[in-house]
Motif scaffolding. Structure first.
Motif, PDB file in Angstrom:
ATOM      1  N   VAL A 239       0.856  -1.185   0.000  1.00 18.03           N
ATOM      2  CA  VAL A 239       0.000   0.000   0.000  1.00 18.03           C
ATOM      3  C   VAL A 239       0.892   1.235   0.000  1.00 18.03           C
ATOM      4  O   VAL A 239       2.002   1.199   0.514  1.00 18.03           O
ATOM      5  CB  VAL A 239      -0.955   0.030   1.219  1.00 18.03           C
ATOM      6  N   PRO A 240       0.424   2.338  -0.585  1.00 22.76           N
ATOM      7  CA  PRO A 240       1.244   3.558  -0.566  1.00 22.76           C
ATOM      8  C   PRO A 240       1.257   4.180   0.833  1.00 22.76           C
ATOM      9  O   PRO A 240       0.243   4.198   1.523  1.00 22.76           O
ATOM     10  CB  PRO A 240       0.545   4.471  -1.572  1.00 22.76           C
ATOM     11  N   SER A 241       2.403   4.696   1.225  1.00 23.64           N
ATOM     12  CA  SER A 241       2.513   5.383   2.511  1.00 23.64           C
ATOM     13  C   SER A 241       1.644   6.633   2.465  1.00 23.64           C
ATOM     14  O   SER A 241       1.804   7.461   1.569  1.00 23.64           O
ATOM     15  CB  SER A 241       3.978   5.757   2.780  1.00 23.64           C
ATOM     16  N   PRO A 242       0.721   6.794   3.409  1.00 29.97           N
ATOM     17  CA  PRO A 242      -0.182   7.949   3.372  1.00 29.97           C
ATOM     18  C   PRO A 242       0.489   9.271   3.736  1.00 29.97           C
ATOM     19  O   PRO A 242      -0.068  10.335   3.485  1.00 29.97           O
ATOM     20  CB  PRO A 242      -1.256   7.587   4.397  1.00 29.97           C
ATOM     21  N   SER A 243       1.690   9.201   4.321  1.00 23.45           N
ATOM     22  CA  SER A 243       2.410  10.412   4.699  1.00 23.45           C
ATOM     23  C   SER A 243       3.886  10.067   4.851  1.00 23.45           C
ATOM     24  O   SER A 243       4.276   8.907   4.758  1.00 23.45           O
ATOM     25  CB  SER A 243       1.872  10.964   6.028  1.00 23.45           C
ATOM     26  N   ARG A 244       4.708  11.084   5.084  1.00 22.49           N
ATOM     27  CA  ARG A 244       6.131  10.852   5.358  1.00 22.49           C
ATOM     28  C   ARG A 244       6.220  10.257   6.752  1.00 22.49           C
ATOM     29  O   ARG A 244       5.682  10.820   7.708  1.00 22.49           O
ATOM     30  CB  ARG A 244       6.896  12.169   5.277  1.00 22.49           C
ATOM     31  N   ILE A 245       6.915   9.126   6.878  1.00 25.36           N
ATOM     32  CA  ILE A 245       7.006   8.430   8.157  1.00 25.36           C
ATOM     33  C   ILE A 245       8.474   8.278   8.515  1.00 25.36           C
ATOM     34  O   ILE A 245       9.232   7.634   7.789  1.00 25.36           O
ATOM     35  CB  ILE A 245       6.352   7.029   8.083  1.00 25.36           C
TER      36      ILE A 245
ATOM     37  N   LEU B 149      16.130  13.414   9.357  1.00 19.40           N
ATOM     38  CA  LEU B 149      17.151  13.149   8.340  1.00 19.40           C
ATOM     39  C   LEU B 149      16.887  11.917   7.480  1.00 19.40           C
ATOM     40  O   LEU B 149      17.503  11.755   6.433  1.00 19.40           O
ATOM     41  CB  LEU B 149      18.530  13.010   9.000  1.00 19.40           C
ATOM     42  N   ILE B 150      16.003  11.025   7.901  1.00 21.36           N
ATOM     43  CA  ILE B 150      15.719   9.825   7.120  1.00 21.36           C
ATOM     44  C   ILE B 150      14.285   9.374   7.386  1.00 21.36           C
ATOM     45  O   ILE B 150      13.810   9.455   8.517  1.00 21.36           O
ATOM     46  CB  ILE B 150      16.726   8.692   7.431  1.00 21.36           C
ATOM     47  N   ALA B 151      13.606   8.930   6.319  1.00 25.49           N
ATOM     48  CA  ALA B 151      12.201   8.568   6.468  1.00 25.49           C
ATOM     49  C   ALA B 151      11.728   7.748   5.280  1.00 25.49           C
ATOM     50  O   ALA B 151      12.408   7.621   4.263  1.00 25.49           O
ATOM     51  CB  ALA B 151      11.344   9.823   6.598  1.00 25.49           C
ATOM     52  N   ILE B 152      10.521   7.231   5.430  1.00 26.83           N
ATOM     53  CA  ILE B 152       9.778   6.632   4.328  1.00 26.83           C
ATOM     54  C   ILE B 152       8.991   7.787   3.723  1.00 26.83           C
ATOM     55  O   ILE B 152       8.207   8.435   4.420  1.00 26.83           O
ATOM     56  CB  ILE B 152       8.809   5.544   4.841  1.00 26.83           C
ATOM     57  N   ASP B 153       9.208   8.078   2.457  1.00 26.42           N
ATOM     58  CA  ASP B 153       8.521   9.206   1.822  1.00 26.42           C
ATOM     59  C   ASP B 153       7.055   8.886   1.551  1.00 26.42           C
ATOM     60  O   ASP B 153       6.675   7.726   1.375  1.00 26.42           O
ATOM     61  CB  ASP B 153       9.219   9.588   0.516  1.00 26.42           C
TER      62      ASP B 153
END
Length: 191
Positions: free
Chosen positions: A38-44, A48-52
């Motif tokens: 599923v697409p990530s609904p927000s930046r998580i 400095l580093i995240a799931i976009d």
């Protein structure tokens, strides 16, 4: 009345991480699996580093009915992007989290005896995995990600990446306590 407003807000948010559990039933021991992207609904993640946002989250979950609610266990993985904490170069990677989360049924003992933010809740036959995933990813990602363990960072004087600088890169500096004396050496002798 507050429960109805909460349910309406829950339905309105309907992100891909809100899972319909109506086919699970409430009989303890009933189980279903959820293996999907599923697409990530927000930046998580962290600064400095995240799931976009929009990046695919790989869900591999087991959803079980237990006496007090619904127990979700399994893994969530996704690619990450960010920048090195030392040299600010772009970096990419992957994160995988183990998820174990209880969602209380309405009017259950668990719901009645816990604070609102201590445990998730089943709302209109759905569970929302967003906050448990945000919490787990935040704990799994490095606070200061590096492009490599031997990253030398940036030159504190000129800001050039030390990886791109010539060997022996340095700047002549005079200790400020001796700067007046250095000025005397630069003066031409008087005749």
């Amino acid at each position: 009345m507050a429960t109805h407003a909460k349910a309406a807000a829950h339905r309105a948010s309907r992100s891909p991480l809100v899972i319909d559990i109506s086919r699970l039933g409430r009989r303890p021991g009933a189980m279903m699996t959820l293996v999907q992207s599923v697409p990530s609904p927000s930046r998580i993640g962290l600064d400095l580093i995240a799931i976009d946002e929009g990046v695919p989250l790989q869900l591999d979950l087991r959803i079980e009915s237990v006496s007090e609610g619904v127990l979700v266990s399994g893994t969530v993985s996704a690619p990450t992007a960010g920048e090195c904490a030392r040299c600010l170069q772009p970096i990419t990677g992957d994160v995988e989290i183990d998820l174990t989360e209880l969602f209380a049924y309405p009017d259950s003992t668990t719901e009645a005896t816990t604070e609102a933010d201590e445990v998730g809740h089943v709302v209109d036959q759905t569970i929302d995995l967003h906050q448990p995933i945000v919490d787990a990813v935040g704990l799994a990602l490095p606070f200061a990600p590096l492009c490599g363990p031997d990253c030398a960072g940036l030159c504190p004087e000129c800001g050039i990446s030390m990886a791109a600088a010539e060997p022996g890169h340095h700047h002549e500096q005079i200790d400020p306590r001796w700067s007046k004396l250095a000025g005397l050496l630069d003066e031409e002798p008087r005749e």
